[in-house]
Write a protein that holds these residues in place. Structure first.
Motif, PDB file in Angstrom:
ATOM      1  N   THR A 157      -9.544   1.419  25.869  1.00  0.00           N
ATOM      2  CA  THR A 157      -9.385   2.209  24.661  1.00  0.00           C
ATOM      3  C   THR A 157     -10.292   1.696  23.549  1.00  0.00           C
ATOM      4  O   THR A 157     -10.426   0.485  23.353  1.00  0.00           O
ATOM      5  N   ARG A 158     -10.898   2.620  22.841  1.00  0.00           N
ATOM      6  CA  ARG A 158     -11.778   2.365  21.698  1.00  0.00           C
ATOM      7  C   ARG A 158     -13.167   1.914  22.099  1.00  0.00           C
ATOM      8  O   ARG A 158     -14.013   1.700  21.229  1.00  0.00           O
ATOM      9  N   ARG A 173      -9.395  10.936  28.470  1.00  0.00           N
ATOM     10  CA  ARG A 173      -9.523  11.584  27.160  1.00  0.00           C
ATOM     11  C   ARG A 173     -10.405  10.733  26.250  1.00  0.00           C
ATOM     12  O   ARG A 173     -10.287   9.508  26.219  1.00  0.00           O
ATOM     13  N   THR A 217      -7.386   6.904  15.800  1.00  0.00           N
ATOM     14  CA  THR A 217      -7.288   6.799  17.260  1.00  0.00           C
ATOM     15  C   THR A 217      -5.843   6.893  17.742  1.00  0.00           C
ATOM     16  O   THR A 217      -5.542   7.632  18.690  1.00  0.00           O
ATOM     17  N   LYS A 218      -4.939   6.152  17.121  1.00  0.00           N
ATOM     18  CA  LYS A 218      -3.544   6.159  17.555  1.00  0.00           C
ATOM     19  C   LYS A 218      -2.924   7.544  17.411  1.00  0.00           C
ATOM     20  O   LYS A 218      -2.089   7.948  18.221  1.00  0.00           O
ATOM     21  N   LEU A 256      -9.995   7.217  24.529  1.00  0.00           N
ATOM     22  CA  LEU A 256      -8.657   7.235  23.961  1.00  0.00           C
ATOM     23  C   LEU A 256      -7.605   6.729  24.934  1.00  0.00           C
ATOM     24  O   LEU A 256      -6.518   6.346  24.535  1.00  0.00           O
ATOM     25  N   THR A 257      -7.909   6.770  26.233  1.00  0.00           N
ATOM     26  CA  THR A 257      -6.945   6.365  27.253  1.00  0.00           C
ATOM     27  C   THR A 257      -7.493   5.221  28.080  1.00  0.00           C
ATOM     28  O   THR A 257      -8.646   4.835  27.941  1.00  0.00           O
ATOM     29  N   GLN A 260      -4.141   9.506  20.374  1.00  0.00           N
ATOM     30  CA  GLN A 260      -3.691   8.970  21.666  1.00  0.00           C
ATOM     31  C   GLN A 260      -2.351   9.547  22.105  1.00  0.00           C
ATOM     32  O   GLN A 260      -2.153   9.851  23.273  1.00  0.00           O
TER      33      GLN A 260
END
Length: 216
Positions: A191-192, A170, A73-74, A186-187, A77
């Protein structure tokens, strides 16, 4: 330009300098006196040494080791590629999809003309399904949409503000279904979070069209 959090003073200086440079281009204050056409020198540190395949150079520089980090994920991102035209967007998308080893799911849209028009039958005779399917316009997905698990996507409509599902949000695809897409944000502050994106009808705003397209 929005200055993001940085850890070192040197990075902050470089980011501020870059932001001021971008703003001067937008304000038209760079390049000297001009008639809306100016030659701008781009700093060498912002340029890529393109190989025979410039798209591959851009993708590999923005997404290094993409295949091994596709589920991080990071990693997703902090990266994005901006493109000037829809044609370039499609070229970049096709290349990045080819890097993802997951099985592709092809989604086809149902395209019709708006029934609020007086003579619907006449419109259907004039604008065949093949013609409607070929229409490509900003703000609406293409008739054929290829998706893969682990692929980053962008939402084109406001769905739920409370969840952060807005135009420009996103996401990354987790699972594809026949009528919904399971994805992870993602944003935004959510997030997640896992969300379901349903099938929906999009109507692009295009003054060049003599009718109203409805793409589901």
């Amino acid at each position: 330009m929005r200055l993001q959090h940085v850890e070192f003073d040197e990075d902050l200086i470089n980011l501020k300098s870059f932001s001021e440079w971008i703003a001067s281009i937008g304000n038209g204050t760079i390049g000297g006196p001009n008639d809306d056409n100016a030659v701008i020198d781009i700093p060498d540190n912002l340029l890529l040494n393109a190989s025979d395949d410039p798209v591959a150079s851009i993708v590999n520089n923005t997404y290094p080791n993409f295949t091994s980090n596709v589920n991080e994920t990071k990693y997703l991102q902090g990266r994005a590629i901006l493109a000037p035209t829809l044609n370039v967007v499609e070229i970049v998308n096709e290349y990045m999809i080819s890097l993802n080893a997951a099985e592709a799911k092809t989604c086809l849209s149902l395209d019709t003309t708006c029934r609020s028009y007086c003579n619907v039958d006449l419109l259907q005779d004039l604008y065949t399904p093949e013609f409607l399917n070929a229409i490509r316009w900003s703000g609406v997905s293409n008739h054929e949409l290829k998706l893969k698990v682990g692929g980053p996507v962008m939402l084109l409509r406001n769905i739920d503000y409370s969840l952060g599902l807005c135009n420009g949000t996103r996401l990354v695809i987790i699972r594809t279904r026949n009528h919904v897409l399971e994805s992870k944000i993602l944003t935004s502050s959510n997030t997640r979070h896992k969300v379901l994106i349903p099938m929906m009808t999009l109507t692009p705003s295009n003054p060049k069209l003599l009718f109203e397209l409805r793409r589901r």
